[in-house]
Every structure is written in C-alpha cells, then in structure tokens.
Design a protein around this motif. Structure first.
Motif, short mmCIF file in Angstrom:
data_model
loop_
_atom_site.label_atom_id
_atom_site.label_comp_id
_atom_site.label_asym_id
_atom_site.label_seq_id
_atom_site.Cartn_x
_atom_site.Cartn_y
_atom_site.Cartn_z
N HIS A 173 6.08 -6.69 -16.13
CA HIS A 173 5.17 -6.73 -14.98
C HIS A 173 5.06 -5.36 -14.31
CE1 HIS A 173 4.29 -11.01 -14.92
NE2 HIS A 173 5.58 -11.27 -15.09
N THR A 174 6.18 -4.67 -14.20
CA THR A 174 6.19 -3.36 -13.56
C THR A 174 5.29 -2.38 -14.30
OG1 THR A 174 8.40 -3.61 -12.61
CG2 THR A 174 7.62 -1.36 -12.98
N LEU A 175 5.45 -2.29 -15.63
CA LEU A 175 4.65 -1.33 -16.40
C LEU A 175 3.17 -1.68 -16.38
CD1 LEU A 175 6.60 -0.21 -19.58
CD2 LEU A 175 6.57 0.78 -17.31
N VAL A 176 2.85 -2.96 -16.45
CA VAL A 176 1.44 -3.36 -16.46
C VAL A 176 0.79 -3.07 -15.12
CG1 VAL A 176 -0.13 -5.32 -16.65
CG2 VAL A 176 1.74 -5.07 -18.30
N HIS A 177 1.47 -3.37 -14.02
CA HIS A 177 0.91 -3.06 -12.71
C HIS A 177 0.78 -1.55 -12.50
CE1 HIS A 177 0.44 -6.85 -10.55
NE2 HIS A 177 1.51 -7.28 -11.19
N TRP A 178 1.81 -0.83 -12.90
CA TRP A 178 1.88 0.61 -12.68
C TRP A 178 0.79 1.36 -13.43
CZ3 TRP A 178 6.79 3.82 -14.39
CH2 TRP A 178 6.85 5.02 -13.65
N ASN A 179 0.64 1.03 -14.71
CA ASN A 179 -0.27 1.78 -15.58
C ASN A 179 -1.69 1.24 -15.63
OD1 ASN A 179 1.46 3.87 -16.95
ND2 ASN A 179 2.65 2.06 -17.44
N ALA A 180 -1.85 -0.07 -15.46
CA ALA A 180 -3.16 -0.68 -15.71
C ALA A 180 -3.78 -1.33 -14.48
CB ALA A 180 -3.03 -1.71 -16.84
N LEU A 181 -3.04 -2.24 -13.83
CA LEU A 181 -3.67 -3.04 -12.77
C LEU A 181 -3.93 -2.23 -11.50
CD1 LEU A 181 -1.90 -6.50 -13.14
CD2 LEU A 181 -4.18 -5.81 -13.91
N PHE A 182 -3.01 -1.36 -11.12
CA PHE A 182 -3.24 -0.58 -9.90
C PHE A 182 -4.50 0.30 -10.03
CE2 PHE A 182 -2.71 2.95 -6.97
CZ PHE A 182 -2.31 2.33 -5.80
N PRO A 183 -4.65 1.11 -11.10
CA PRO A 183 -5.88 1.89 -11.21
C PRO A 183 -7.13 1.04 -11.36
CG PRO A 183 -4.50 2.17 -13.16
CD PRO A 183 -3.67 1.47 -12.15
N LEU A 184 -7.02 -0.11 -12.04
CA LEU A 184 -8.17 -1.00 -12.20
C LEU A 184 -8.63 -1.54 -10.85
CD1 LEU A 184 -10.11 -2.95 -13.68
CD2 LEU A 184 -8.16 -4.49 -13.97
N LEU A 185 -7.70 -2.07 -10.07
CA LEU A 185 -8.06 -2.70 -8.79
C LEU A 185 -8.49 -1.67 -7.75
CD1 LEU A 185 -5.26 -5.42 -8.72
CD2 LEU A 185 -7.68 -5.72 -9.27
N LEU A 186 -7.90 -0.48 -7.80
CA LEU A 186 -8.33 0.58 -6.90
C LEU A 186 -9.76 1.02 -7.24
CD1 LEU A 186 -7.72 2.52 -4.59
CD2 LEU A 186 -6.62 4.05 -6.25
N THR A 187 -10.06 1.14 -8.52
CA THR A 187 -11.41 1.50 -8.94
C THR A 187 -12.43 0.47 -8.48
OG1 THR A 187 -10.57 2.68 -10.88
CG2 THR A 187 -12.87 2.00 -10.95
N ARG A 188 -12.04 -0.79 -8.56
CA ARG A 188 -12.95 -1.88 -8.15
C ARG A 188 -13.44 -1.70 -6.72
NH1 ARG A 188 -11.71 -6.34 -5.23
NH2 ARG A 188 -13.22 -8.07 -5.31
N VAL A 189 -12.53 -1.36 -5.80
CA VAL A 189 -12.96 -1.23 -4.40
C VAL A 189 -13.59 0.14 -4.11
CG1 VAL A 189 -11.27 -2.91 -3.58
CG2 VAL A 189 -10.65 -0.49 -3.61
N LEU A 190 -13.30 1.13 -4.95
CA LEU A 190 -13.90 2.45 -4.76
C LEU A 190 -15.34 2.52 -5.24
CD1 LEU A 190 -11.03 4.89 -5.86
CD2 LEU A 190 -12.01 4.71 -3.57
N LEU A 191 -15.72 1.72 -6.21
CA LEU A 191 -17.01 1.87 -6.88
C LEU A 191 -18.22 1.89 -5.94
CD1 LEU A 191 -16.78 0.03 -10.31
CD2 LEU A 191 -17.64 2.34 -9.88
N PRO A 192 -18.33 0.97 -4.97
CA PRO A 192 -19.52 1.06 -4.09
C PRO A 192 -19.60 2.39 -3.35
CG PRO A 192 -18.39 -1.06 -3.83
CD PRO A 192 -17.49 -0.19 -4.67
N HIS A 193 -18.47 2.94 -2.96
CA HIS A 193 -18.46 4.22 -2.24
C HIS A 193 -18.78 5.38 -3.19
CE1 HIS A 193 -16.70 1.81 0.93
NE2 HIS A 193 -15.76 1.41 0.08
N LEU A 194 -18.30 5.27 -4.44
CA LEU A 194 -18.59 6.32 -5.42
C LEU A 194 -20.08 6.34 -5.76
CD1 LEU A 194 -15.53 5.87 -7.83
CD2 LEU A 194 -15.78 7.47 -5.93
N ARG A 195 -20.69 5.16 -5.85
CA ARG A 195 -22.14 5.12 -6.13
C ARG A 195 -22.92 5.76 -5.00
NH1 ARG A 195 -21.12 -0.67 -7.54
NH2 ARG A 195 -20.57 -0.70 -9.75
N ARG A 196 -22.45 5.59 -3.77
CA ARG A 196 -23.13 6.24 -2.64
C ARG A 196 -23.03 7.75 -2.75
NH1 ARG A 196 -19.92 4.92 2.06
NH2 ARG A 196 -18.83 6.83 1.50
N SER A 197 -21.84 8.26 -3.14
CA SER A 197 -21.68 9.70 -3.32
C SER A 197 -22.56 10.21 -4.46
CB SER A 197 -20.22 10.05 -3.60
OG SER A 197 -19.40 9.77 -2.48
#
Length: 316
Positions: free
Chosen positions: A155-179
């Motif tokens: 669980h640690t490796l999956v969250h660390w390497n995959a899920l954290f960047p995935l979920l952070l990207t999800r919430v960043l995308l609307p703001h990135l599209r505005r930029s």
C-alpha cells in the motif's frame, strides 16, 4: 539490370535508415537542441509545482527552475527541512532579493486519506505552467520476496508512486487548463528504467512506475485528441540511477548528481516527446536494454540487484 551487389547495397541503406534517424535524433536532443523551458514562462507570475522537492531530483530540478525565473510551489513532508531547502534555493539562484516567490505544502505521499482539494486551495489562483511529479521511491532495496513483505509495504509504494501523483493531478487539471489559455502547460512524471526491466525484489516499485507511463499516455490523449486540444501536455521521464541523499551512490558518467540531473530535466522540458530520458547516458542504457533482449537483460539485472541489496544493507 541491377546486380546482386547493388541490390544488397540498396537494401542495407534502407534497413539502416531507422538507425541513422535514431542516432541523429539522439545527437539533436542531447547536444544540439536549445532548451524550450522559457516557453512556459508566460502569463502573470508563472509557477512550477514540484513534489518531493526537499531532496534529490525534486530539489535539483526546483533549484534549476528557480534560477531560470520560475516561481515555485514545493511539496515535502518535513517543514523544517522544507524551510532550509527554500533558504538554500534562494541563496543559490542569484536572483535579486525579493525576486521570485516560493510557496510550499506538506503531505506524506505514502499515506492515504488526503483532501487534495483542500491541499491545493492556497494555490488555486496561481498561474501554474509546469508540474513535476517527483515524489516516490522504492523504500530501499531489500532481499525479501513479495510474499515475505507485509501488505502495508505494498500500500505504501502504490500510494507513494502512483496514487498521490494521480489524485493531485486530478484536482490540478482545471487550474492547469486555465493557465493553458495563454501558453503551453506541461505535467511531467518521474518514472524509472526499472519500469522497463522489472528487477527482481522490486516488482511493486517497477509496476507503479509503469502505471505512470500508461497514465501519461492516457491523459495526454485526453487533453489533445478527444475534444479540442486544451494546451496541457504530459511527459513520462525515464530515469536511471541518480545520486541523492535518500539513495546515495558514487557519482559517475552513468550516475549523475541530483543537481546535474535536475539541469537535464529542465533542458529536456518541452522537447515534444511523450516519453524521454532526460539524461543522455540513461538514454544510451535504454537503447542497450532494447537491443540485448529480455532474457539477457533479466539475467544481468538480477546480478546487479544482488550487488545493490548488499550495498544498501551496509548503509543501514
């Protein structure tokens, strides 16, 4: 009538074209092509967001970006360490006092349960034009097989390497599209050549990095081809050995320092490739891996892993 010798010469020339193209592309990318990173310095006060920024590749890349005029949003786990890194970046950058903004947020990427909307709320109005998802790692190299490890390790490796960047990207995308309405935006995920060869004793780490490569392709296709292009692009960085505080190795031609590698990341930023090895020698290693064949590579990798496990054990 064409002689057999002439026919063979033509055939040889045709067959060599892909190799000539690949070699010329290599020389252009790593030794001749000017950096395009300045293309992301657009709009009001452009920011680069870097995760895992208090050490290694993240810190080295953040330092290079700040020196080239970007404002920064940095991610780490330890506030005291983060503040020390920010002071160091300011001292090294050579920018006039008061020039350049550095903000930060704290989160343990290896743990679940983060409120990502709340996490980025302080930065939602910033003009973020670059994102580097560097956070992650293998948690060292140990001799245990998969069935000898606790479930929490997976669980640690999956969250660390995959899920954290995935979920952070999800919430960043609307703001990135505005930029992206006033210039290009790029999201880069730090991968690993381990994802290509899946070393023994590191299957979860390798698989989590391979996941990122598939994610990059899917997200890039989403933003480019499904509807009107949004201007947000994605790149997977194929990374080989790099010397850092968390994974100390002797710097060499094959193993650059984190600062040298960070500079290579910035030099390759915006090169137009969906997958790129930022450091030239890692690209050469990748070519050898492709040429040698799977069984040869697997045998060699197993021997290398035994050496790495012994070295890591001595450092603990």
């Amino acid at each position: 009538m064409v002689s057999p010798v002439d026919a063979l010469a033509v055939l040889g020339g045709v067959l060599s074209l892909p190799y000539i193209y690949r070699f010329s592309s290599f020389i252009w990318l790593y030794f001749l092509r000017p950096s395009n990173v300045h293309h992301y310095l657009h709009g009001p006060a452009p920011y680069a967001l870097v995760t895992g920024a208090t050490d290694g590749i993240g810190k080295g890349t953040a330092a290079e970006l700040f020196a080239r005029g970007f404002n920064l949003v940095l991610h780490g786990r330890n506030e005291a360490k983060m503040l020390a890194v920010i002071a160091e970046l300011r001292a090294q950058a050579g920018r006039p006092e008061g020039d350049g903004d550095i903000r930060y947020f704290l989160a343990d990427a290896a743990k679940p349960g983060h409120d990502f909307e709340k996490m980025i709320a302080p930065f939602k109005d910033l003009n973020i034009t670059l994102v580097l998802h560097n956070v992650g790692g293998s948690n060292g190299v140990q001799p245990e097989r998969l069935d000898e490890r606790p479930e929490a390790y997976i669980h640690t490796l999956v969250h660390w390497n995959a899920l954290f960047p995935l979920l952070l990207t999800r919430v960043l995308l609307p703001h990135l599209r505005r930029s992206a309405t006033h210039g290009p935006v790029l999201v880069q995920f730090v991968g690993s050549l381990a994802g290509d060869v899946s070393p023994p004793r590191l299957p979860i780490y390798a698989a989590s990095k391979r996941f990122l490569e598939g994610l990059v392709r899917g997200l890039d296709n989403d933003e480019q081809f499904f509807d009107k292009p949004t201007g947000v692009r994605f790149t997977y960085l194929a990374v080989g050995p790099v010397n850092s505080a968390s994974m100390p190795q002797t710097p060499s031609l094959m193993t650059p320092t984190s600062a040298a590698f960070g500079k290579a990341v910035v030099e390759r930023t915006g090169c137009g490739r969906r997958r790129v090895a930022p450091y030239w020698f890692h690209a050469v290693s990748q070519m050898f891996v492709e040429a040698l064949g799977q069984s040869t590579v697997d045998g060699f990798t197993a021997q290398e892993m035994k050496g790495l496990i012994d070295t890591y054990a001595k450092q603990q």
